[in-house]
Design a protein around this motif. Structure first.
Motif, mmCIF file in Angstrom:
data_model
loop_
_atom_site.group_PDB
_atom_site.id
_atom_site.type_symbol
_atom_site.label_atom_id
_atom_site.label_comp_id
_atom_site.label_asym_id
_atom_site.label_seq_id
_atom_site.Cartn_x
_atom_site.Cartn_y
_atom_site.Cartn_z
ATOM 1 N N VAL A 100 0.853 -1.188 0.000
ATOM 2 C CA VAL A 100 0.000 0.000 0.000
ATOM 3 C C VAL A 100 0.888 1.236 0.000
ATOM 4 C CG1 VAL A 100 -1.752 1.302 1.249
ATOM 5 C CG2 VAL A 100 -1.833 -1.203 1.234
ATOM 6 N N LEU A 101 0.549 2.199 -0.829
ATOM 7 C CA LEU A 101 1.250 3.475 -0.861
ATOM 8 C C LEU A 101 0.287 4.557 -0.390
ATOM 9 C CD1 LEU A 101 3.519 5.439 -1.549
ATOM 10 C CD2 LEU A 101 2.734 5.411 -3.929
ATOM 11 N N ARG A 102 0.559 5.096 0.794
ATOM 12 C CA ARG A 102 -0.240 6.202 1.322
ATOM 13 C C ARG A 102 0.557 7.480 1.108
ATOM 14 N NH1 ARG A 102 -0.271 4.222 7.222
ATOM 15 N NH2 ARG A 102 1.859 3.876 6.513
ATOM 16 N N VAL A 103 0.004 8.390 0.320
ATOM 17 C CA VAL A 103 0.786 9.545 -0.129
ATOM 18 C C VAL A 103 -0.001 10.830 0.050
ATOM 19 C CG1 VAL A 103 -0.008 9.297 -2.512
ATOM 20 C CG2 VAL A 103 2.150 10.471 -2.051
ATOM 21 N N SER A 104 0.724 11.909 0.270
ATOM 22 C CA SER A 104 0.136 13.238 0.338
ATOM 23 C C SER A 104 1.131 14.224 -0.279
ATOM 24 C CB SER A 104 -0.159 13.631 1.788
ATOM 25 O OG SER A 104 -0.886 14.841 1.849
ATOM 26 N N THR A 105 0.676 15.451 -0.522
ATOM 27 C CA THR A 105 1.558 16.500 -1.024
ATOM 28 C C THR A 105 1.442 17.717 -0.109
ATOM 29 O OG1 THR A 105 0.084 17.822 -2.410
ATOM 30 C CG2 THR A 105 0.866 15.727 -3.325
ATOM 31 N N GLU A 135 -6.070 15.003 3.792
ATOM 32 C CA GLU A 135 -6.091 15.640 5.105
ATOM 33 C C GLU A 135 -4.689 15.931 5.626
ATOM 34 O OE1 GLU A 135 -7.938 13.041 4.254
ATOM 35 O OE2 GLU A 135 -9.864 14.091 4.193
ATOM 36 N N ALA A 136 -3.675 15.217 5.107
ATOM 37 C CA ALA A 136 -2.299 15.415 5.582
ATOM 38 C C ALA A 136 -1.571 16.528 4.840
ATOM 39 C CB ALA A 136 -1.517 14.107 5.449
ATOM 40 N N THR A 137 -2.256 17.197 3.907
ATOM 41 C CA THR A 137 -1.604 18.223 3.090
ATOM 42 C C THR A 137 -0.957 19.306 3.941
ATOM 43 O OG1 THR A 137 -3.142 17.844 1.261
ATOM 44 C CG2 THR A 137 -1.963 19.934 1.271
ATOM 45 N N ARG A 138 -1.613 19.731 4.999
ATOM 46 C CA ARG A 138 -1.087 20.816 5.830
ATOM 47 C C ARG A 138 -0.126 20.333 6.905
ATOM 48 N NH1 ARG A 138 -6.282 22.019 4.538
ATOM 49 N NH2 ARG A 138 -6.682 24.063 3.592
ATOM 50 N N ARG A 139 0.065 19.016 7.021
ATOM 51 C CA ARG A 139 0.962 18.493 8.061
ATOM 52 C C ARG A 139 1.659 17.222 7.567
ATOM 53 N NH1 ARG A 139 -1.254 14.234 10.677
ATOM 54 N NH2 ARG A 139 -3.379 13.712 10.090
ATOM 55 N N PRO A 140 2.335 17.277 6.418
ATOM 56 C CA PRO A 140 2.915 16.046 5.860
ATOM 57 C C PRO A 140 3.962 15.390 6.747
ATOM 58 C CG PRO A 140 3.761 17.991 4.728
ATOM 59 C CD PRO A 140 2.630 18.455 5.589
ATOM 60 N N PHE A 141 4.785 16.187 7.431
ATOM 61 C CA PHE A 141 5.828 15.580 8.265
ATOM 62 C C PHE A 141 5.237 14.946 9.512
ATOM 63 C CE2 PHE A 141 8.244 18.622 5.720
ATOM 64 C CZ PHE A 141 9.235 17.784 5.239
ATOM 65 N N PHE A 145 5.690 11.007 10.479
ATOM 66 C CA PHE A 145 6.221 10.560 11.762
ATOM 67 C C PHE A 145 5.207 9.715 12.533
ATOM 68 C CE2 PHE A 145 8.849 14.715 11.708
ATOM 69 C CZ PHE A 145 9.758 14.124 10.840
ATOM 70 N N ALA A 146 3.928 9.980 12.297
ATOM 71 C CA ALA A 146 2.881 9.232 12.999
ATOM 72 C C ALA A 146 2.551 7.913 12.305
ATOM 73 C CB ALA A 146 1.619 10.090 13.112
ATOM 74 N N GLY A 147 3.211 7.635 11.182
ATOM 75 C CA GLY A 147 2.950 6.399 10.466
ATOM 76 C C GLY A 147 1.704 6.431 9.611
ATOM 77 N N GLU A 148 1.174 7.633 9.321
ATOM 78 C CA GLU A 148 -0.035 7.760 8.512
ATOM 79 C C GLU A 148 0.275 7.801 7.016
ATOM 80 O OE1 GLU A 148 -2.021 11.270 9.849
ATOM 81 O OE2 GLU A 148 -1.897 10.693 11.959
ATOM 82 N N LEU A 149 1.527 8.090 6.664
ATOM 83 C CA LEU A 149 1.939 8.191 5.266
ATOM 84 C C LEU A 149 3.168 7.327 5.006
ATOM 85 C CD1 LEU A 149 1.774 12.064 4.589
ATOM 86 C CD2 LEU A 149 0.098 10.339 3.880
ATOM 87 N N ASP A 150 3.277 6.877 3.751
ATOM 88 C CA ASP A 150 4.487 6.191 3.297
ATOM 89 C C ASP A 150 5.385 7.133 2.503
ATOM 90 O OD1 ASP A 150 3.640 3.510 4.202
ATOM 91 O OD2 ASP A 150 2.070 3.790 2.692
ATOM 92 N N ALA A 151 4.811 8.208 1.960
ATOM 93 C CA ALA A 151 5.568 9.169 1.180
ATOM 94 C C ALA A 151 4.835 10.496 1.150
ATOM 95 C CB ALA A 151 5.784 8.654 -0.247
ATOM 96 N N ALA A 152 5.604 11.580 1.074
ATOM 97 C CA ALA A 152 5.022 12.914 0.962
ATOM 98 C C ALA A 152 5.831 13.712 -0.046
ATOM 99 C CB ALA A 152 5.004 13.622 2.311
ATOM 100 N N GLY A 203 -6.705 28.904 0.421
ATOM 101 C CA GLY A 203 -6.542 28.592 1.825
ATOM 102 C C GLY A 203 -7.773 28.030 2.492
ATOM 103 N N GLY A 204 -7.486 27.307 3.579
ATOM 104 C CA GLY A 204 -8.537 26.832 4.460
ATOM 105 C C GLY A 204 -8.621 27.742 5.671
#
Length: 331
Positions: A100-105, A135-141, A145-152, A203-204
């Motif tokens: 599985v590849l979980r990705v955000s930008t 949802e991780a766009t504003r907090r990719p790092f 670190f929390a294990g929610e993403l495999d790549a950003a 912006g949000g």
């Protein structure tokens, strides 16, 4: 003494060692492993007793690996990565996704060009399941670190051993305006030229204008008004209607500039650029599909192709995560 054959070390010990080495404290590891800090302290004490050596040097700021800890971590990372591969292979045998590849930008506009790159990746890795975490766009790092993403895909960096980077491409942020705007004939604009302008920005709830805060404010320039708009497409239409100016990536503005609906001007004589990188957790940097994902982003993504065509006089190749050369990275 063979620690593994004698069943003195278990996978939970290796996961604990790896997590503490990455996070630097039991307090930060506790929520990640879903255990209390006291339970982790007890596990670590048992681990060090079984090894017969201290694995961490404890100080006020963080827990640092001892030479023994570093040696055991090398083997732990290899074992954990191999177990992850085995788990993917077994899942594939049962008809599930092999990986599985979980990705955000770090930029919402990137989601416009990301899907074709992911489709190309899935053609090569047929059992790969892709999850885009908007949802991780504003907090990719934090998500990494929390294990929610495999790549950003990011343009900001962190000096943190938990994450490694691969260079991808550059892009330029340009000022867009109506063709009849007073500045439309300029090749570039300086901050003072934008005094009194209405600035539209994406912006949000918690977002601020990069143009206003990082470029105009340091120069002592105040715009007439800042208007936050939740959609890039809406910003384009408002600028086309003459309701303000905006700053956005050149690759996002290009179709409207080529059609004559907008003009684009460089921000300052030298321009404003972003260096994009692929960030992954250190322990996952050798996974084949992540390596190939970096290759595709660097070679075939829309911003990468525009950068090569318009700006790059020399092709920069990043060859690996955290290194300058590698046979695995060809573009």
């Amino acid at each position: 003494m063979n620690l593994f054959h004698d069943s003195q070390l278990e996978l939970r010990h290796l996961r604990l060692l790896h997590a503490v080495a990455r996070e630097g404290s039991l307090a930060r590891v506790a929520p990640l492993l879903h255990l209390s800090q006291s339970a982790l302290s007890h596990q670590l004490r048992i681990l060090e007793e079984r090894v017969g050596l201290k694995l961490f040097a404890r100080n006020r700021r963080r827990m640092e690996l001892t030479p023994a800890g570093k040696r055991l971590l090398t083997s732990a990372e290899a074992v954990l990565q191999e177990m992850e591969r085995a788990g993917r292979d077994l899942a594939a045998m049962q008809g599930g996704p092999a990986s599985v590849l979980r990705v955000s930008t770090e930029c919402n506009t990137c989601y416009h060009w990301l899907p074709p790159v992911l489709s190309a990746l899935q053609k090569k890795y047929l059992a790969l399941e892709v999850e885009i975490n908007v949802e991780a766009t504003r907090r990719p790092f934090a998500a990494l670190f929390a294990g929610e993403l495999d790549a950003a895909i990011v343009y900001s960096t962190r000096s943190d051993r938990r994450v490694v980077f691969r260079d991808l491409f550059k892009d330029e942020l340009v000022i867009i305006a109506h063709p009849e705007h007073r500045l439309a004939a300029r090749k570039f604009v300086e901050p003072i030229d934008l005094a009194g302008e209405v600035i539209l920005y994406y912006g949000g709830v918690d977002d601020v204008s990069t143009l206003a805060t990082q470029i105009l404010a340091p120069a002592g320039v105040r715009p007439k008004k800042l208007i936050k708009v939740p959609l890039t497409e809406a910003i384009i239409e408002m600028v086309k209607a003459g309701h303000g100016i905006s700053m956005m990536p050149n690759w996002s503005a290009l179709p409207y500039v080529e059609s004559g609906d907008l003009v684009a001007m460089r921000m300052t004589r030298r321009g404003v650029y972003r260096d994009w990188k692929l960030a992954v957790p250190r322990e996952k940097r050798g996974l084949d599909h992540l390596v190939e994902f970096g290759n595709l982003l660097a070679a075939y993504s829309k911003p990468a192709k525009l950068w090569k065509a318009r700006y790059a006089s020399k092709r920069r190749s990043s060859a690996s995560f955290g290194k300058k050369t590698s046979r695995r990275f060809k573009g």
